[in-house]
Design an enzyme around this catalytic site. Structure first.
Site, PDB file in Angstrom:
ATOM      1  N   HIS A   1       0.845  -1.186   0.000  1.00  0.00           N
ATOM      2  CA  HIS A   1       0.000   0.000   0.000  1.00  0.00           C
ATOM      3  C   HIS A   1       0.887   1.245   0.000  1.00  0.00           C
ATOM      4  CE1 HIS A   1      -3.914  -1.979   1.710  1.00  0.00           C
ATOM      5  NE2 HIS A   1      -3.369  -2.671   0.724  1.00  0.00           N
TER       6      HIS A   1
ATOM      7  N   GLU B   1       1.009   3.819   1.895  1.00  0.00           N
ATOM      8  CA  GLU B   1       1.542   4.206   3.199  1.00  0.00           C
ATOM      9  C   GLU B   1       2.730   3.344   3.595  1.00  0.00           C
ATOM     10  OE1 GLU B   1      -1.605   3.459   2.268  1.00  0.00           O
ATOM     11  OE2 GLU B   1      -2.999   3.954   3.884  1.00  0.00           O
TER      12      GLU B   1
ATOM     13  N   CYS C   1      -5.953   1.670   6.137  1.00  0.00           N
ATOM     14  CA  CYS C   1      -6.561   0.426   6.611  1.00  0.00           C
ATOM     15  C   CYS C   1      -5.891  -0.008   7.908  1.00  0.00           C
ATOM     16  CB  CYS C   1      -6.417  -0.656   5.549  1.00  0.00           C
ATOM     17  SG  CYS C   1      -4.702  -1.167   5.267  1.00  0.00           S
TER      18      CYS C   1
ATOM     19  N   CYS D   1      -2.027  -0.661   7.521  1.00  0.00           N
ATOM     20  CA  CYS D   1      -1.227   0.555   7.424  1.00  0.00           C
ATOM     21  C   CYS D   1      -1.254   1.349   8.732  1.00  0.00           C
ATOM     22  CB  CYS D   1      -1.724   1.408   6.267  1.00  0.00           C
ATOM     23  SG  CYS D   1      -1.489   0.626   4.653  1.00  0.00           S
TER      24      CYS D   1
END
Length: 339
Positions: A57, A59, A87, A90
């Site tokens: 992801h 992040e 999420c 993360c």
């Protein structure tokens, strides 16, 4: 929620730039940047499809880059700006990194872990608390997501979450392909996927031959490959059906290579023929290979297929690696002598 300052807007726009780059690569448009003492330390954008990594992801990639740049897995005093509410994965990584502050744009009502579904940052039982602010340039972040998913929701049918849909704009300027697109999604084998096909009748004033030519493209082609032959066949009174196999052309494209089995594509073709009530059928295939069609028991006509010109005609259905699972899988099946 505090007022949005100039600095926050500035850094969020850099994160939005990363989200745009992700979209260009076929990834969900989420971008992130890490800032410390008013200086950009690192950036990241979604890349789980290209990297085959569920943790890739925006992040997480930004955190990894920041830790490498600072030489420390603790990111004390750092702020992370991300275009979409993080999420749980993360958020956990951010808490472990001991960020000073997390700022996000659009909320995520499905997986958001900063207040939408759960709020990990508000759990006092954790040994570190990080300040969180949402809604910074939320409209721009939301628009980026909507613009990305809208082409995948043509004909009011959402694309399956495990699949991609090539934007129609990729096909708009291709020459010698005047036939209207038709779509089918009701076949049991498709299970909600959308398949594109051409259905071209005999030319007006020509006596129908009663034959239907079912044109199956090669493993690296799509229905555009038959563009030079279709006019001659319809002038001869033949009906022409030219489907794009799932994973090719204008059809939906499941992301996983393993999805594309010989059995699946054969079931789709049998149901397709039955749905369109084809009687006298001739299977038309390229000389170099018939893909999945030769085992279906139809009369076969093998024809030479001219190379796709211009070259962008081949690339049109596959704007990025995420869309190419079908060609990759068929090449592997060919290598294993399964095609």
């Amino acid at each position: 929620m505090t007022d949005i300052g100039y600095a926050d807007s500035h850094w969020m726009r850099l994160a939005l730039n990363q989200a745009d780059l992700a979209a260009q690569e076929g990834e969900v448009p989420v971008g992130a940047v890490v800032v410390k003492d008013g200086q950009l330390i690192a950036s990241g954008r979604n890349a789980p499809i290209a990297s085959h990594d569920p943790s890739a992801h925006a992040e997480v990639l930004a955190l990894r880059a920041a830790a490498a740049a600072l030489g420390n897995y603790r990111l004390d005093g750092c702020e992370l700006f991300v275009t979409l509410e993080p999420c749980a994965m993360c958020s956990g990584a951010m808490l472990h990194a001991r960020l000073k502050r997390v700022i996000f744009g659009a909320t995520d009502p499905r997986t958001g872990a900063a207040g939408s579904v759960v709020d990990l940052f508000a759990d006092a039982r954790l040994n570190h608390q990080t300040e969180v602010q949402g809604g910074v340039l939320a409209a721009e972040a939301t628009l980026a997501l909507q613009s990305f998913f809208k082409p995948r929701r043509l004909n009011a049918q959402p694309v399956r979450e495990d699949a991609l849909r090539t934007p129609e704009s990729c096909f708009s300027s291709l020459p010698d392909y005047p036939w209207p697109a038709q779509y089918l999604d009701a076949l049991p084998a498709l299970d909600g996927l959308r398949m594109h096909y051409l259905d071209v009748p005999p030319d007006p004033g020509v006596s129908p031959s009663g034959l239907t030519y079912l044109c199956l493209h090669g493993e690296a082609d799509w229905s555009y490959a038959f563009r030079e032959h279709i006019p001659a066949w319809t002038r001869a009174g033949h009906r022409v059906l030219a489907p794009d196999l799932v994973g090719f052309g204008k059809s939906d494209k499941p992301k996983k290579d393993a999805f594309h089995t010989l059995d699946f594509h054969q079931r789709v073709l049998r149901e397709f023929v039955a749905q369109l009530r084809v009687d006298k059928l001739v299977l038309v295939v390229p000389e170099e290979g018939a893909i999945v069609g030769l085992t279906l028991g139809f009369q076969v006509l093998q024809i030479p297929i001219a190379p796709m010109e211009p070259a962008r005609a081949y690339d049109a259905p596959f704007p990025d690696r995420g869309h190419r699972a079908g060609p990759r899988a068929f090449a592997q099946l060919r290598a294993c002598n399964l095609l």
